[in-house]
Design an enzyme around this catalytic site. Structure first.
Site, PDB file in Angstrom:
ATOM      1  N   GLU A   1      47.706  31.366  30.043  1.00 15.75           N
ATOM      2  CA  GLU A   1      46.269  31.514  29.817  1.00 15.75           C
ATOM      3  C   GLU A   1      45.651  30.311  29.113  1.00 15.75           C
ATOM      4  OE1 GLU A   1      45.724  35.338  28.014  1.00 15.75           O
ATOM      5  OE2 GLU A   1      46.383  36.379  29.818  1.00 15.75           O
TER       6      GLU A   1
ATOM      7  N   LYS B   1      39.367  45.464  33.023  1.00 13.28           N
ATOM      8  CA  LYS B   1      39.936  44.548  34.012  1.00 13.28           C
ATOM      9  C   LYS B   1      39.685  45.139  35.396  1.00 13.28           C
ATOM     10  CE  LYS B   1      43.729  42.845  31.076  1.00 13.28           C
ATOM     11  NZ  LYS B   1      45.193  42.939  30.818  1.00 13.28           N
TER      12      LYS B   1
END
Length: 424
Positions: free
Chosen positions: A206, A336
């Site tokens: 990430e 999400k």
């Protein structure tokens, strides 16, 4: 509202930020407007997430191909939605849900249904010549406070850190662009500090640094040092956040991390002590997803002090969110879209959280693409928070850059609630 008829549906296999296949969908309308969406993929996943359909053919992409999902889109889905009105998002998503017919999208794949759902919304927005965030949401627009991942651990990095993400929250900034600027300055100062200490400055999935440090407290101390080195303070400019991903080190009824084994009660006390020592205002997945008693105890102990975010606990699923609300587990929901598989269900989860006093945080996945849909969802839904990685890797920066473009287009109408109001 003028009908926006879908004329063609196309899907292809592309690669995500980890080099694994994912699905990209293109929708075209009769007026020539198009929408394209690429679907992300997670590494640390909840057991009850909607299913990401993979081919399991070891001869292609180590079994991770998505040609079955592509076929779902180009075949049964296309046959059903061509001729439908792209402006009727709920009707499109209802068809996708019914075509699949399973609880977890395991027939068509949530990657297939989400790709179609998002591409339809983008095509409709483009047909109306309206930015996606305006098309999806009306009224005042709130720019989200970013939860910026600066140190990676857990399954997102090859190091000794058990906790998955160490984040900075620029709560003292006055605008979103300023929030990104001061965070970038901290990020670069952290790089310098790590170099001086002899640590690697390689980054994880990430975009955060993945130094081979061995403890949570060392990671937090390094971040605070970087904040101060950049000329800022934890009191006036930044707060800290954690994504523990506790399910990844829960085994045989205990939590095994940093050479210790803790019961649920002991882990809750550990967090309580940690929050007393550091300016931590958000903790995600602090307990195993099935450790309901642990979640309840944590919420009693820290729920009035800290944002307690359920990700694996809720997986963007209204039924699970409802259960969590009823049993008083956590006080915030990570959102999400690929955990649930359609845009309509994503917004339903956001709305359920908000109506019950839970906060909602829009989130990326560790396997991302250049797709920026979540930036628009964050602004359209007025969630007030977004989690989309660090300030490196173009798959992460694409979302931040899109948010800065949105802020610029909104001008004086762009609201960024700073300081103690960040949770508004």
């Amino acid at each position: 509202m003028m009908k926006k008829t879908i004329s063609s549906v196309f899907a292809r296999e592309i690669l995500d930020s980890r080099g694994y296949p994912t699905i990209e969908v293109e929708i075209e309308l009769c007026d020539g407007a198009t929408g394209r969406a690429a679907v992300p993929s997670g590494a640390s996943t909840g057991k009850l997430e909607a299913l990401e359909l993979r081919d399991q053919d070891e001869k292609r992409y180590c079994g991770k191909g998505v040609l079955k999902a592509v076929q779902s889109v180009s075949g049964v889905i296309a046959n059903k939605i061509i001729g439908m009105d792209a402006a009727n998002q709920s009707a499109i998503d209802k068809v996708l849900i019914e075509l699949d017919g399973t609880k977890n999208k395991s027939k068509l794949g949530a990657n297939a249904t989400l790709g179609v759902s998002l591409a339809v919304a983008k095509a409709a927005a483009n047909s109306f010549k309206t930015p996606l965030y305006k098309y999806l949401g009306v009224g005042e627009k709130q720019m989200p406070v970013p939860l910026i991942n600066v140190i990676n651990g857990g399954v997102h990095a090859d190091n000794k850190l058990d906790f998955q993400e160490f984040m900075i929250l620029p709560v003292g900034a006055e605008t979103f662009s300023e929030a990104i600027r001061i965070s970038a300055e901290v990020f670069h100062n952290l790089r310098s500090i790590l170099k001086k200490k002899g640590y690697s400055t390689n980054v994880g999935d990430e975009g955060g640094f993945a130094p081979n440090i061995g403890s949570t407290e060392e990671a937090l101390n390094l971040i605070i040092q970087a904040v101060e080195s950049a000329g800022y303070s934890m009191k006036n400019h930044f707060a800290l956040g954690l994504d523990v991903a506790a399910s990844t080190f829960y085994e045989d009824g205990v939590y095994k991390f940093e050479n210790r084994e803790l019961t649920s009660e002991e882990l809750v006390q550990y967090y309580f002590d940690l929050v007393g020592k550091y300016p931590i205002i958000s903790i995600e997945d602090a307990m195993n997803e099935d450790d309901y008693e642990g979640w309840k105890l944590l919420t009693v102990k820290l729920g009035n002090k800290v944002q307690l975010v359920g990700d694996d606990l809720f997986v963007t699923n209204c039924k699970l969110i409802s259960k969590g609300i009823e049993e008083k587990m956590a006080n915030a929901v990570l959102i999400k879209p690929n955990q649930i598989g359609t845009l309509t269900e994503t917004f339903a989860a956001i709305e359920m959280a908000k109506l019950n006093g839970y906060r909602a945080i829009i989130s990326h996945r560790s396997g991302e693409t250049e797709d920026t849909t979540i930036s628009h969802i964050a602004v359209a839904s007025n969630c007030g928070q977004i989690k989309t990685g660090s300030l490196s890797r173009s798959d992460r920066l694409a979302k931040y850059n899109e948010l800065m473009r949105i802020e610029s287009s909104l001008g004086e109408n762009a609201k960024y609630y700073c300081g103690l109001a960040w949770t508004s």
